[in-house]
Design an enzyme around this catalytic site. Sequence first.
Site, PDB file in Angstrom:
ATOM      1  N   SER A 231       0.838  -1.194   0.000  1.00 29.25           N
ATOM      2  CA  SER A 231       0.000   0.000   0.000  1.00 29.25           C
ATOM      3  C   SER A 231       0.881   1.255   0.000  1.00 29.25           C
ATOM      4  O   SER A 231       1.764   1.404  -0.835  1.00 29.25           O
ATOM      5  CB  SER A 231      -0.967  -0.047   1.187  1.00 29.25           C
ATOM      6  OG  SER A 231      -1.980   0.921   1.071  1.00 29.25           O
ATOM      7  N   ASP A 325      -8.631  -5.140  -5.752  1.00 34.65           N
ATOM      8  CA  ASP A 325      -8.214  -4.164  -4.736  1.00 34.65           C
ATOM      9  C   ASP A 325      -9.169  -2.967  -4.763  1.00 34.65           C
ATOM     10  O   ASP A 325      -9.349  -2.333  -5.803  1.00 34.65           O
ATOM     11  CB  ASP A 325      -6.783  -3.715  -5.037  1.00 34.65           C
ATOM     12  CG  ASP A 325      -6.224  -2.751  -3.997  1.00 34.65           C
ATOM     13  OD1 ASP A 325      -6.942  -2.418  -3.027  1.00 34.65           O
ATOM     14  OD2 ASP A 325      -5.058  -2.337  -4.158  1.00 34.65           O
ATOM     15  N   HIS A 359      -6.963  -5.957  -1.234  1.00 37.87           N
ATOM     16  CA  HIS A 359      -5.853  -5.042  -0.942  1.00 37.87           C
ATOM     17  C   HIS A 359      -4.792  -5.654  -0.043  1.00 37.87           C
ATOM     18  O   HIS A 359      -3.592  -5.569  -0.333  1.00 37.87           O
ATOM     19  CB  HIS A 359      -6.403  -3.773  -0.301  1.00 37.87           C
ATOM     20  CG  HIS A 359      -5.369  -2.696  -0.123  1.00 37.87           C
ATOM     21  ND1 HIS A 359      -4.692  -2.124  -1.191  1.00 37.87           N
ATOM     22  CD2 HIS A 359      -4.882  -2.087   0.994  1.00 37.87           C
ATOM     23  CE1 HIS A 359      -3.840  -1.223  -0.738  1.00 37.87           C
ATOM     24  NE2 HIS A 359      -3.932  -1.184   0.581  1.00 37.87           N
TER      25      HIS A 359
END
Length: 415
Positions: A231, A325, A359
């Site tokens: 991320s 995601d 994610h």
Amino acid sequence: MAATVTVEPDRCCWDEPVRIVVRGLAPQQPVTLRASLRDEKGALFRAHARYCADQSGELDLTRAPALGGSFVGIEPMGLFWALEPEKPFWRFFKRDVQTPFLVELEVLEAHKPEPRRVLGQTVHRRDFLPPGVRREPVRAGRVRATLFMPPGRGPFPGIIDIFGIGGGLFEYRASLLAGHGFATLALAYYEYEDLPKTYDDIHLEYFEEAVNFMLQHPQVKGPGIGLLGISLGADICLSMASFLKNISATVSINGSSFSGNRVIQYKQTTISSLGHNLRRVKVAFSGILDIVDIQNDIIGGCEHPSMIPIEKAQGPILFIVGQDDHNWRSEFCAQLASERLQTHGKKKPHILSYPGTGHYIEPPYFPMCPASLHRLLGKPVMWGGEPKAHSKAQVDAWKHILTFFYKHLGASPKL
């Protein structure tokens, strides 16, 4: 009739598979297997599946298909990756790697929705600090981190591990990596000890200190190190690879390749923030927010001024993305990154793109986090993913991460 539950091995690290066998059942006896775990905060996670024993009264999860419950089909590790929190929007992760997670496995009578009679049970220990791995808190200059050293004399190839926007210090991925022969630094960058309390502009000089710490450590093998980030942590790693020296290999897990909501700075260079528009937030029927499209439009494609100049990176980059995601469109961003590299005469990077994957791509057998509270928004947001596909992606991605670092950092494979 009492049944016995055997887990082989009975103790291992979380990223290792196990074989679960139940013996002492009647031929073709219907049973329900249930797994339970409490994290350090006391939150309960559970998974269950319905099975039938074979003709000899044995149930081997490597051969027997689950007939229903938290998953179906032959899934030897399903009782782990399918764990779900009793508390809504609660993410599964390990806070203290020095203690194990204890997973209670129960064999329950029949296939009833709420089976009562326990036929057999056992407790399986899953560690996050592999045997012989040393944990060393780091307070060097401004750097706040924890270094995990593999067993043996070294020197070992080095990796810096960086997480996303949640703040604090996450150690579980670094500790597991050390079990595979890497000296791994779990690095905090805000809301930890005397570091800044809030997420602000990203100054790469702090991360450069961490790189220098690793390269100067007598048990870390040079001349370069690897970077692993997820991320926002992935975007920090891409920025480090673009501006700092001695970065030999970088893995980006669901990064954006942009300076997202904050400016990235290194000396006299500034990458402006792409920014976002909260009016683009969607609200699902459940009330959970979907933030996948809140980033501002990328006008100019791969030459957008907020894109990280990854063409300056000296070492190879591995992009790992989930096609589902919902934090941002990671697959599209990785394709833009590939386009940028090729536009600047660089080799096309390796992109691992996983369908049905959200994610939080974690180490193997971590339960998927479909939704949790967003640190900055203060509300639950969806992260995407389908549990079975997401779990398989995590296993495959972990193997590729290890192989990538073995290849480019010179470690001896322990797969």
